[in-house]
Design a protein around this motif. Structure first.
Motif, short mmCIF file in Angstrom:
data_model
loop_
_atom_site.label_atom_id
_atom_site.label_comp_id
_atom_site.label_asym_id
_atom_site.label_seq_id
_atom_site.Cartn_x
_atom_site.Cartn_y
_atom_site.Cartn_z
N LYS A 1 0.83 -1.21 0.00
CA LYS A 1 0.00 0.00 0.00
C LYS A 1 0.87 1.25 0.00
CE LYS A 1 -3.84 2.37 2.20
NZ LYS A 1 -3.59 3.47 1.31
N LYS A 2 1.91 1.27 0.81
CA LYS A 2 2.80 2.43 0.87
C LYS A 2 3.46 2.68 -0.49
CE LYS A 2 6.98 4.08 3.27
NZ LYS A 2 6.83 5.40 2.79
N LEU A 3 3.98 1.63 -1.10
CA LEU A 3 4.63 1.79 -2.41
C LEU A 3 3.63 2.22 -3.47
CD1 LEU A 3 7.02 -1.31 -2.33
CD2 LEU A 3 7.62 1.10 -1.97
N ASN A 4 2.43 1.64 -3.44
CA ASN A 4 1.41 2.03 -4.42
C ASN A 4 0.94 3.47 -4.21
OD1 ASN A 4 1.42 -0.25 -5.99
ND2 ASN A 4 -0.22 -1.26 -4.89
N ASP A 5 0.88 3.91 -2.94
CA ASP A 5 0.53 5.31 -2.68
C ASP A 5 1.59 6.24 -3.27
OD1 ASP A 5 -1.77 4.55 -1.36
OD2 ASP A 5 -0.96 4.88 0.67
N GLU A 6 2.86 5.86 -3.15
CA GLU A 6 3.94 6.65 -3.74
C GLU A 6 3.76 6.73 -5.26
OE1 GLU A 6 7.68 4.89 -2.62
OE2 GLU A 6 7.37 5.31 -0.49
N LEU A 7 3.49 5.59 -5.87
CA LEU A 7 3.31 5.56 -7.33
C LEU A 7 2.09 6.37 -7.75
CD1 LEU A 7 4.19 1.84 -8.08
CD2 LEU A 7 5.43 3.86 -8.89
N SER A 8 0.99 6.23 -7.02
CA SER A 8 -0.23 6.99 -7.33
C SER A 8 0.03 8.48 -7.24
CB SER A 8 -1.36 6.60 -6.38
OG SER A 8 -1.79 5.29 -6.62
N GLY A 9 0.79 8.88 -6.23
CA GLY A 9 1.13 10.29 -6.06
C GLY A 9 1.95 10.84 -7.22
N ARG A 10 2.64 9.96 -7.91
CA ARG A 10 3.43 10.36 -9.08
C ARG A 10 2.64 10.21 -10.38
NH1 ARG A 10 8.75 6.94 -8.39
NH2 ARG A 10 9.14 7.81 -10.45
N GLY A 11 1.35 9.83 -10.26
CA GLY A 11 0.48 9.75 -11.44
C GLY A 11 0.39 8.39 -12.10
N PHE A 12 0.96 7.35 -11.48
CA PHE A 12 0.90 6.01 -12.06
C PHE A 12 -0.36 5.28 -11.60
CE2 PHE A 12 5.41 6.99 -12.16
CZ PHE A 12 5.78 6.56 -13.43
N LEU A 13 -0.86 4.41 -12.44
CA LEU A 13 -1.96 3.53 -12.06
C LEU A 13 -1.39 2.36 -11.26
CD1 LEU A 13 -3.93 3.36 -15.43
CD2 LEU A 13 -4.46 4.74 -13.41
N THR A 14 -2.12 1.91 -10.26
CA THR A 14 -1.66 0.79 -9.43
C THR A 14 -2.74 -0.26 -9.34
OG1 THR A 14 -2.43 1.84 -7.40
CG2 THR A 14 -0.15 2.28 -8.06
N VAL A 15 -2.37 -1.44 -8.90
CA VAL A 15 -3.30 -2.55 -8.70
C VAL A 15 -3.32 -2.85 -7.20
CG1 VAL A 15 -3.77 -4.97 -9.22
CG2 VAL A 15 -2.73 -3.50 -10.96
N PRO A 16 -4.47 -2.74 -6.54
CA PRO A 16 -4.52 -3.02 -5.11
C PRO A 16 -4.04 -4.45 -4.81
CG PRO A 16 -6.57 -2.01 -5.83
CD PRO A 16 -5.77 -2.33 -7.07
N GLY A 17 -3.19 -4.57 -3.79
CA GLY A 17 -2.69 -5.88 -3.38
C GLY A 17 -1.51 -6.38 -4.19
N LYS A 18 -1.07 -5.59 -5.17
CA LYS A 18 0.09 -5.96 -5.99
C LYS A 18 0.95 -4.72 -6.16
CE LYS A 18 -2.20 -9.60 -8.47
NZ LYS A 18 -1.50 -10.78 -8.83
#
Length: 75
Positions: free
Chosen positions: A28-45
């Protein structure tokens, strides 16, 4: 067959030697970082590349073991 691009909680837990719940928090922390940079993420991956960059300073994760053709693995 396509190469694996994402890691799930079980793989992150194994790589980091932590519990699965801790792995989910890390994802979740890594995906939040990516989302903050404008990337799409997949929950749980988490992106295997981003995980490697952030956790292992860019070292390739889980590189397959390659053996010369004339050498056999010990059983």
């Amino acid at each position: 067959r396509m190469a694996i691009q994402f890691l799930d909680a079980a793989e992150v837990a194994e790589a980091m030697e932590v519990s699965r719940s801790t792995a989910y928090r890390l994802i979740k922390k890594l995906n939040d970082e990516l989302s903050g940079r404008g990337f799409l993420t997949v929950p749980g991956k988490v992106s295997k590349k981003y995980f490697s960059e952030r956790i292992y300073a860019g070292e390739e994760l889980m590189k397959p073991q390659v053996y010369p053709t004339d050498e056999r693995r010990a059983a």
